[in-house]
Write a protein that holds these residues in place. Structure first.
Motif, mmCIF file in Angstrom:
data_model
loop_
_atom_site.group_PDB
_atom_site.id
_atom_site.type_symbol
_atom_site.label_atom_id
_atom_site.label_comp_id
_atom_site.label_asym_id
_atom_site.label_seq_id
_atom_site.Cartn_x
_atom_site.Cartn_y
_atom_site.Cartn_z
ATOM 1 N N ARG A 462 0.807 -1.204 0.000
ATOM 2 C CA ARG A 462 0.000 0.000 0.000
ATOM 3 C C ARG A 462 0.843 1.258 0.000
ATOM 4 N N LYS A 463 2.066 1.073 -0.010
ATOM 5 C CA LYS A 463 2.899 2.234 0.227
ATOM 6 C C LYS A 463 3.686 2.619 -1.026
ATOM 7 N N PRO A 464 3.168 3.498 -1.772
ATOM 8 C CA PRO A 464 4.047 4.153 -2.745
ATOM 9 C C PRO A 464 4.867 5.207 -2.005
ATOM 10 N N ARG A 465 5.511 4.720 -1.061
ATOM 11 C CA ARG A 465 6.158 5.672 -0.154
ATOM 12 C C ARG A 465 7.242 6.434 -0.887
ATOM 13 N N GLU A 466 7.189 7.685 -0.732
ATOM 14 C CA GLU A 466 8.221 8.491 -1.339
ATOM 15 C C GLU A 466 9.456 8.432 -0.466
ATOM 16 N N PRO A 467 10.535 8.245 -1.111
ATOM 17 C CA PRO A 467 11.757 8.192 -0.305
ATOM 18 C C PRO A 467 12.007 9.567 0.316
ATOM 19 N N GLN A 468 12.216 9.526 1.545
ATOM 20 C CA GLN A 468 12.412 10.786 2.225
ATOM 21 C C GLN A 468 13.434 10.613 3.326
ATOM 22 N N ILE A 469 14.250 11.572 3.402
ATOM 23 C CA ILE A 469 15.229 11.551 4.481
ATOM 24 C C ILE A 469 14.481 11.658 5.803
ATOM 25 N N PRO A 470 14.775 10.826 6.691
ATOM 26 C CA PRO A 470 14.018 10.838 7.955
ATOM 27 C C PRO A 470 14.132 12.206 8.640
ATOM 28 N N ARG A 471 12.992 12.628 9.111
ATOM 29 C CA ARG A 471 12.935 13.946 9.738
ATOM 30 C C ARG A 471 13.804 14.028 10.970
ATOM 31 N N SER A 472 13.732 13.037 11.754
ATOM 32 C CA SER A 472 14.487 13.079 13.000
ATOM 33 C C SER A 472 15.975 13.190 12.707
ATOM 34 N N TRP A 473 16.355 12.552 11.651
ATOM 35 C CA TRP A 473 17.775 12.604 11.321
ATOM 36 C C TRP A 473 18.184 14.011 10.898
ATOM 37 N N ILE A 474 17.317 14.602 10.109
ATOM 38 C CA ILE A 474 17.597 15.983 9.705
ATOM 39 C C ILE A 474 17.644 16.886 10.926
ATOM 40 N N LYS A 475 16.677 16.646 11.787
ATOM 41 C CA LYS A 475 16.597 17.496 12.967
ATOM 42 C C LYS A 475 17.859 17.369 13.808
ATOM 43 N N GLU A 476 18.286 16.147 13.972
ATOM 44 C CA GLU A 476 19.452 15.953 14.819
ATOM 45 C C GLU A 476 20.689 16.585 14.185
ATOM 46 N N ALA A 477 20.805 16.353 12.912
ATOM 47 C CA ALA A 477 21.976 16.919 12.239
ATOM 48 C C ALA A 477 21.966 18.438 12.317
ATOM 49 N N PHE A 478 20.812 19.001 12.083
ATOM 50 C CA PHE A 478 20.734 20.455 12.107
ATOM 51 C C PHE A 478 21.022 20.994 13.496
ATOM 52 N N ARG A 479 20.465 20.333 14.471
ATOM 53 C CA ARG A 479 20.690 20.799 15.831
ATOM 54 C C ARG A 479 22.155 20.674 16.213
ATOM 55 N N HIS A 480 22.738 19.612 15.734
ATOM 56 C CA HIS A 480 24.161 19.446 16.041
ATOM 57 C C HIS A 480 24.996 20.543 15.410
ATOM 58 N N PHE A 481 24.631 20.901 14.245
ATOM 59 C CA PHE A 481 25.390 21.948 13.578
ATOM 60 C C PHE A 481 25.077 23.323 14.141
ATOM 61 N N ALA A 482 23.839 23.521 14.481
ATOM 62 C CA ALA A 482 23.443 24.863 14.894
ATOM 63 C C ALA A 482 23.885 25.171 16.316
ATOM 64 N N LYS A 483 23.914 24.197 17.136
ATOM 65 C CA LYS A 483 24.312 24.387 18.534
ATOM 66 C C LYS A 483 23.410 25.365 19.257
ATOM 67 N N MET A 484 22.203 25.481 18.803
ATOM 68 C CA MET A 484 21.248 26.362 19.462
ATOM 69 C C MET A 484 19.877 25.728 19.394
ATOM 70 N N PRO A 485 19.021 26.052 20.293
ATOM 71 C CA PRO A 485 17.661 25.493 20.183
ATOM 72 C C PRO A 485 16.980 25.993 18.924
ATOM 73 N N VAL A 486 16.299 25.085 18.305
ATOM 74 C CA VAL A 486 15.633 25.409 17.044
ATOM 75 C C VAL A 486 14.147 25.129 17.194
ATOM 76 N N THR A 487 13.364 26.047 16.733
ATOM 77 C CA THR A 487 11.915 25.843 16.810
ATOM 78 C C THR A 487 11.480 24.820 15.780
ATOM 79 N N THR A 488 10.327 24.241 16.046
ATOM 80 C CA THR A 488 9.832 23.215 15.136
ATOM 81 C C THR A 488 9.484 23.818 13.779
#
Lengths: 572, 76
Positions: A462-488
């Protein structure tokens, strides 16, 4: 005694040099100054006495005892020279204060001198302390205290002083720089002189201080008032304008932004400046649309507030250019309306410039909401904004009435700037969310389903799932790089950026691969891409980047690794 | 940082955009590297914007303005 006073104590007043010269002339000129001829020659006559008083006057602050005794002696001497004292006071006042009015000089003379009157003068002087003469009030109080001890000495003069004090009070209450000579009697003059002495001395200071305070108070009041007004109008703007969606997107940011601006008073990034500027325009438009007559005042306030912040923070925006030019126009109306002192008028000038600029923006954005956000690049946006600024400058140069005529012309151009600012945001928001968001929420859910369903139901996928980079991974990477709290909300924008980025990336890789005559993307293509992006330079090579960001297992794959035992692990 | 990289996802994403394009071995790792660096630049720019705004949190507007710049830069 006078001579001793003069010699013993350093010359504090500007009259000091004269004192020594005119010791001899004191008595001779006692009568002349009583007539109140404000000539320097006459003034010089009783220099000794006034200077003594001046010095004593100055001394009173520092050495009460000495001055008191001296005052007593001076009072004893001067009792018979009542007339002379008036003259002395005149000269003294004029000399030290450089005042031209006789009354003021008399009053000033009275202040340090008259023993008999001091006691009576004490009261009005104390009352005068309530006025804006802090410093001078204290001085006078010192004087009065010193005089008060001598109060008992001169009772008959005390009566006169009471009369004089009343006049003095009247003089003092007016708080004028130059008290007009209304009193023709010596007593009146004397009384006037005393209060005027302090008046004259501090008039300039007071005026400056009061002006500064008034300015600050007004500005602060306006700033606070503007904030509330802006909030109200930002809310009304949402309802009034057609682009509710867009305006709401921007307007809710405006109060927060403006609050930030107020608090911080710093606005340095151009991007931020653009957005806030347009937001202010929006607010201005809302205000304008709400109430034409009142909006002017509000815009003035807004412009004042904005001017405070903007002129303080943004130097590179060229808004200061707007301020002086536009200020001229508004200065007329503002000065006329407010009747503010010159200092305030200058401020309102600058404010008027801002308000006028806002006018143009406000009109433009208000009248042309239909303009679709243009797919503009940063360069275009910059050009448009420059044009808008130029238009604002041109409009600000003309009369306010004429500005309105120019509004339609400036509106178009200035309209583009808010549209431009909104464009990328809207592009990101409007174009991407539909695609990304339906896909993203589906994917985590669908990930679970295929595991469960095919096993149990054996149904088709049932899943024509579009390949997508996992959100959590993006979030973690961004937070790691930003070193600051980031809003959703910021994360969502980052996701959209990632999608866009992948599109660009694939296009580029295809171009490079095709240029190389291949159909498969190779590592060399990636390196070319990174070099063009500026990531890989002559200083930093690809391997360096790999080692920096990848764990060992990946590094092994990418870079040939030499291991002990004469072994080389390579990616081949 | 994470130990495993979503390599398959990367491949699929690229395939979605350009189906005719093939990827060599371990190229997706480099793609991933590029992606990480892109995020890095984006985060730095957003952080700079937030600093300039004197806020301790990265807000969407900071990110938007940062994205405008970085996306243009990373076009190659």
């Amino acid at each position: 005694m006078l001579k001793r006073v003069i010699q013993s104590q350093p010359q504090v007043s500007p009259l000091a040099p004269r004192i020594s010269n005119h010791e001899d002339k004191q008595e001779a000129h006692a009568e002349v100054p009583s007539k109140r001829v404000s000539s320097m020659g006459e003034l010089q006559l009783p220099d000794v006495a006034p200077e003594n008083r001046i010095t004593v006057f100055c001394m009173t602050k520092k050495r009460k005892k000495l001055s008191i005794s001296e005052f007593e002696r001076a009072a004893e001497r001067r009792l018979p020279q009542y007339q002379g004292k008036a003259a002395v006071k005149n000269s003294l006042a004029q000399c030290c204060i450089c005042c031209h009015s006789l009354h003021m000089s008399v009053g000033s003379l009275l202040a340090p001198d008259t023993v008999e009157k001091r006691g009576l003068f004490r009261r009005p002087k104390i009352r005068r302390a309530v006025d804006m003469q802090e410093f001078e009030g204290r001085v006078e109080q010192y004087m009065l205290k010193s005089k008060g001890q001598n109060y008992l000495v001169d009772s008959p003069s005390g009566i006169r002083t009471s009369i004089l004090t009343s006049d003095a009070e009247m003089m003092m209450n007016t708080t004028e720089l130059f008290v007009q000579p209304q009193l023709h009697e010596q007593s009146q003059n004397k009384s006037a002189l005393e209060p005027q002495l302090s008046n004259l001395k501090t008039s300039a200071e007071r005026s400056l201080i009061s002006d500064a305070d008034q300015e600050e108070a007004r500005l602060e009041g306006l700033v606070s008032g503007v904030s509330t007004n802006e909030k109200r109008y930002s809310k009304s703007s949402r309802l009034d304008h057609e682009h509710v969606d867009r305006m709401t997107h921007i307007s809710p940011q405006t109060p927060a932004k403006q609050q930030e601006e107020k608090q911080d008073h710093s606005h340095q990034s151009n991007g931020m400046a653009q957005i806030s500027f347009t937001e202010e325009e929006v607010v201005c438009t809302a205000e304008h649309g709400a109430n034409a007559g009142y909006s002017e005042h509000l815009e003035k306030k807004l412009s004042e507030k904005a001017d405070l912040q903007i002129t303080a923070a943004r130097d590179n925006r060229g808004e200061t250019e707007m301020a002086p030019s536009a200020g001229e126009e508004l200065a007329e109306g503002s000065i006329g309306a407010q009747g503010s002192p010159t200092a305030d008028s200058e401020i309102t000038k600058g404010i008027g410039a801002e308000s006028l600029g806002r006018h143009s923006h406000a009109f433009s954005s208000f009248r042309k909401p239909e303009m679709t956000p243009l797919n503009e690049t940063d360069e275009q946006g910059g050009e448009l904004q420059d044009q808008a600024v130029m238009l604002e400058l041109n409009s600000s140069v003309e009369e306010p009435a004429e500005d309105e005529a120019e509004y339609p012309a400036s509106q178009e151009v200035s309209m583009k700037t808010p549209a431009f600012v909104r464009a990328p945001a809207s592009n990101l928001l409007l174009s991407k969310p539909r695609v990304a968001k339906p896909a993203s929420p589906r994917s985590p859910v669908q990930q679970l389903q295929p595991k469960v369903l095919p096993r149990r139901l054996g149904t088709s996928e049932r899943k024509p799932r579009e390949p997508q980079i996992p959100r959590s991974w993006i979030k973690e990477a961004f937070r790691h790089f930003a070193k600051m709290p980031v809003t959703t909300d910021a994360y969502r924008i980052v996701e959209k950026c990632c999608e866009r980025y992948f599109q660009q990336l694939s296009d580029d890789l295809e171009a490079y691969t095709h240029h190389a005559g291949r159909k498969t993307v190779e590592a060399a293509d990636l390196e070319v891409l990174m070099r063009r992006q500026g990531l890989v330079t002559d200083k930093t090579s690809l391997n360096v980047l790999i080692e920096r960001h990848f764990p060992l297992q990946y590094r092994k794959l990418l870079i040939p690794v030499a291991v002990s035992g004469n072994k080389v692990i390579s990616s081949s | 940082m994470k130990a495993t990289v979503p390599r398959l996802t990367l491949r699929k994403t690229l395939k979605k955009h350009k189906p005719q394009l093939r990827l060599a071995t371990n190229v997706d790792l480099l793609v991933h590297l590029n992606f990480l660096l892109f995020l890095h630049r984006l985060a730095e720019e957003a952080r700079t914007n937030a600093f300039e705004d004197k806020s301790k949190i990265i807000k969407p507007e900071h990110t938007i303005s940062a994205a405008k710049v970085i996306l243009k830069k990373s076009r190659g």
